[in-house]
Scaffold this motif. Structure first.
Motif, mmCIF file in Angstrom:
data_model
loop_
_atom_site.group_PDB
_atom_site.id
_atom_site.type_symbol
_atom_site.label_atom_id
_atom_site.label_comp_id
_atom_site.label_asym_id
_atom_site.label_seq_id
_atom_site.Cartn_x
_atom_site.Cartn_y
_atom_site.Cartn_z
ATOM 1 N N PRO A 150 0.799 -1.229 0.000
ATOM 2 C CA PRO A 150 0.000 0.000 0.000
ATOM 3 C C PRO A 150 0.837 1.288 0.000
ATOM 4 O O PRO A 150 2.018 1.287 0.360
ATOM 5 N N LEU A 151 0.163 2.350 -0.402
ATOM 6 C CA LEU A 151 0.703 3.705 -0.278
ATOM 7 C C LEU A 151 0.053 4.369 0.930
ATOM 8 O O LEU A 151 -1.171 4.324 1.080
ATOM 9 N N TRP A 152 0.867 5.004 1.776
ATOM 10 C CA TRP A 152 0.368 5.731 2.939
ATOM 11 C C TRP A 152 0.721 7.197 2.761
ATOM 12 O O TRP A 152 1.890 7.568 2.778
ATOM 13 N N VAL A 153 -0.293 8.015 2.565
ATOM 14 C CA VAL A 153 -0.096 9.409 2.155
ATOM 15 C C VAL A 153 -0.165 10.349 3.353
ATOM 16 O O VAL A 153 -1.072 10.262 4.184
ATOM 17 N N PHE A 154 0.811 11.272 3.414
ATOM 18 C CA PHE A 154 0.788 12.364 4.377
ATOM 19 C C PHE A 154 0.263 13.603 3.666
ATOM 20 O O PHE A 154 0.871 14.092 2.717
ATOM 21 N N GLY A 155 -0.888 14.078 4.138
ATOM 22 C CA GLY A 155 -1.493 15.245 3.504
ATOM 23 C C GLY A 155 -1.130 16.522 4.224
ATOM 24 O O GLY A 155 -0.055 17.078 4.025
ATOM 25 N N ALA A 177 -0.871 9.407 8.447
ATOM 26 C CA ALA A 177 -0.969 8.992 7.048
ATOM 27 C C ALA A 177 -2.234 8.161 6.841
ATOM 28 O O ALA A 177 -2.735 7.517 7.757
ATOM 29 N N CYS A 178 -2.764 8.188 5.629
ATOM 30 C CA CYS A 178 -3.903 7.340 5.298
ATOM 31 C C CYS A 178 -3.607 6.579 4.009
ATOM 32 O O CYS A 178 -2.752 6.985 3.216
ATOM 33 N N ARG A 179 -4.324 5.495 3.833
ATOM 34 C CA ARG A 179 -4.052 4.612 2.696
ATOM 35 C C ARG A 179 -4.604 5.205 1.405
ATOM 36 O O ARG A 179 -5.703 5.767 1.386
ATOM 37 N N ALA A 180 -3.842 5.058 0.322
ATOM 38 C CA ALA A 180 -4.249 5.574 -0.983
ATOM 39 C C ALA A 180 -4.145 4.465 -2.028
ATOM 40 O O ALA A 180 -3.270 3.596 -1.945
ATOM 41 N N ASP A 240 -8.701 8.859 1.641
ATOM 42 C CA ASP A 240 -9.489 9.632 2.598
ATOM 43 C C ASP A 240 -8.652 10.725 3.243
ATOM 44 O O ASP A 240 -9.087 11.357 4.207
ATOM 45 N N CYS A 241 -7.445 10.954 2.739
ATOM 46 C CA CYS A 241 -6.576 11.982 3.312
ATOM 47 C C CYS A 241 -7.131 13.371 3.020
ATOM 48 O O CYS A 241 -7.691 13.615 1.947
ATOM 49 N N ASP A 242 -6.950 14.255 3.985
ATOM 50 C CA ASP A 242 -7.306 15.656 3.808
ATOM 51 C C ASP A 242 -6.089 16.368 3.248
ATOM 52 O O ASP A 242 -5.158 16.716 3.981
ATOM 53 N N MET A 243 -6.075 16.567 1.919
ATOM 54 C CA MET A 243 -4.919 17.157 1.261
ATOM 55 C C MET A 243 -5.268 18.541 0.725
ATOM 56 O O MET A 243 -6.368 18.773 0.226
ATOM 57 N N LEU A 244 -4.300 19.440 0.807
ATOM 58 C CA LEU A 244 -4.485 20.765 0.246
ATOM 59 C C LEU A 244 -4.412 20.679 -1.274
ATOM 60 O O LEU A 244 -3.671 19.863 -1.831
ATOM 61 N N PRO A 245 -5.141 21.523 -1.988
ATOM 62 C CA PRO A 245 -5.050 21.520 -3.450
ATOM 63 C C PRO A 245 -3.713 22.090 -3.895
ATOM 64 O O PRO A 245 -3.044 22.795 -3.130
ATOM 65 N N PRO A 246 -3.274 21.782 -5.123
ATOM 66 C CA PRO A 246 -2.017 22.362 -5.622
ATOM 67 C C PRO A 246 -2.055 23.881 -5.540
ATOM 68 O O PRO A 246 -3.058 24.507 -5.810
ATOM 69 N N GLY A 247 -0.944 24.458 -5.173
ATOM 70 C CA GLY A 247 -0.864 25.906 -5.058
ATOM 71 C C GLY A 247 0.275 26.356 -4.171
ATOM 72 O O GLY A 247 0.789 27.448 -4.306
ATOM 73 N N ARG A 248 0.728 25.482 -3.251
ATOM 74 C CA ARG A 248 1.828 25.843 -2.370
ATOM 75 C C ARG A 248 2.721 24.635 -2.129
ATOM 76 O O ARG A 248 2.247 23.516 -2.021
ATOM 77 N N LEU A 249 4.027 24.883 -2.032
ATOM 78 C CA LEU A 249 4.954 23.799 -1.727
ATOM 79 C C LEU A 249 4.611 23.167 -0.393
ATOM 80 O O LEU A 249 4.697 21.952 -0.215
ATOM 81 N N SER A 250 4.189 23.986 0.585
ATOM 82 C CA SER A 250 3.881 23.471 1.913
ATOM 83 C C SER A 250 2.677 22.540 1.915
ATOM 84 O O SER A 250 2.427 21.852 2.903
ATOM 85 N N GLY A 251 1.920 22.508 0.814
ATOM 86 C CA GLY A 251 0.765 21.634 0.735
ATOM 87 C C GLY A 251 0.987 20.391 -0.095
ATOM 88 O O GLY A 251 0.095 19.547 -0.214
ATOM 89 N N THR A 252 2.173 20.238 -0.686
ATOM 90 C CA THR A 252 2.452 19.082 -1.529
ATOM 91 C C THR A 252 2.519 17.815 -0.680
ATOM 92 O O THR A 252 3.292 17.750 0.282
#
Length: 343
Positions: free
Chosen positions: A109-114, A120-123, A151-163
């Protein structure tokens, strides 16, 4: 009679002794089963870090994030042929073809940090793309990328701090989080350099008003007093010209790590010039992530002089390299904002 007098106590003792671990006895002698807490796994010892890019940067009309999967070998690249290999673009890839193009084992699995400091949550990859990127023939490659569902709460593209960034591993990295830089210092013209970085910055003749020197530090101070930061200093020789874009500019960017209790930092070399964040768990900071155009680097703070692990995930165009160069020149403000990170 003596035996019957002790029987209830003996029975209760045997009952409590037989209760499974994690259970608790009540006053009436019964037991309630309580699930024993599962200890956090923390961050892995050898993390398999997976970077992301914004869809708009990769040439897709849709917004959102795509996760890196592999670099497609030229011998297997049937998506860009002839003159198409000289241009950038993106094409859909059938799911049944991704494994032969180098996609990793889908059972891992992939575990994403948003967002900052969240678990992290599974992707799960949902759609695959062959992305052709690069400014020159030598740099241009075809990358296998994937859109994800999570199900991760991720920021939309627009800032490096949100990648976002992900770990690829079998077990959920419980207790492991990504902390992003939150501190910023800006040195105005005429201000001296911070004392702890002076030994790393070469001396330059730069006297006002003919020369302008600015510096910036972005980073994190941890609970134990340790710190990670990137530091940029720019020297700008005006030479009597008014337009900042005509000034001769020299830039220097460095990445620093200061362990807890240390008086001076160590310079982390051979990595990126942008401090991306730090993976940490209950034991403290475990890994430092830095970034450069098209690459992500994983540093071990316990081995500051060791070369970091590098993950190549895209090839920036010539224009993107120019626009994302770390510089404090006022000329940067005049240029349109463009970045492979969506900054």
């Amino acid at each position: 009679m003596r035996f019957s007098k002790w029987t209830p106590s003996l029975a209760l003792g045997l009952t409590l002794f037989a209760v499974p671990r994690g259970a608790m006895a009540q006053d009436d002698g019964s037991a309630v089963i309580i699930e024993a807490p599962v200890p956090d796994r923390g961050c892995p010892k050898r993390p398999d870090v997976v970077p992301f890019s914004s869809g708009s940067h990769l040439g897709l009309e849709r917004s959102g994030w795509l996760v890196h999967q592999a670099v497609i070998p030229e011998s297997k690249d049937t998506y860009f042929k002839g003159l198409e290999r000289e241009r950038e673009g993106a094409k859909l890839v059938a799911e049944e073809d991704v494994r032969k193009l180098g996609a990793p084992d889908p059972s891992i699995p992939l575990w994403v940090f948003g967002k900052n400091d969240t678990p992290a949550c599974r992707a799960t990859p949902t759609q695959w793309w062959a992305v052709r990127k690069g400014a020159t023939d030598a740099e241009r490659k075809t990358f296998l990328m994937a859109e994800i569902q999570s199900d991760c709460d991720m920021l939309p593209p627009g800032r490096l701090s949100g990648t976002p960034v992900a770990l690829r591993q079998k077990d959920e990295p419980t207790g492991c989080k990504l902390r992003r830089p939150t501190e910023r210092e800006l040195g105005k013209d005429g201000e001296g350099l911070p004392a702890d970085v002076m030994e790393f910055v070469p001396a330059r003749d730069c006297e006002a008003p003919g020369c302008l020197r600015l510096w910036e530090r972005i980073g994190i101070t941890w609970e134990d007093g340790g710190a990670v930061s990137d530091f940029t200093v720019s020297w700008m020789d005006r030479k009597g010209k008014k337009d900042p874009c005509d000034w001769a500019t020299e830039d220097l960017s460095l990445l620093f790590y200061r362990p807890s209790g240390a008086l001076s930092p160590a310079s982390l070399k051979n990595g990126g010039t942008v401090f991306f964040g730090g993976l940490h768990d209950s034991a403290g900071l475990r890994f430092i992530l830095s970034r450069d155009s098209g690459s992500l680097f994983v540093h071990d703070p316990a081995k500051p002089k060791a070369s970091p692990k590098a993950i190549r995930f895209t090839s920036p165009s010539e224009e993107e390299v120019l626009l994302t160069r770390r510089s404090l020149s006022p000329c940067k403000v005049k240029r349109p904002a463009a970045s492979p990170w969506g900054e």
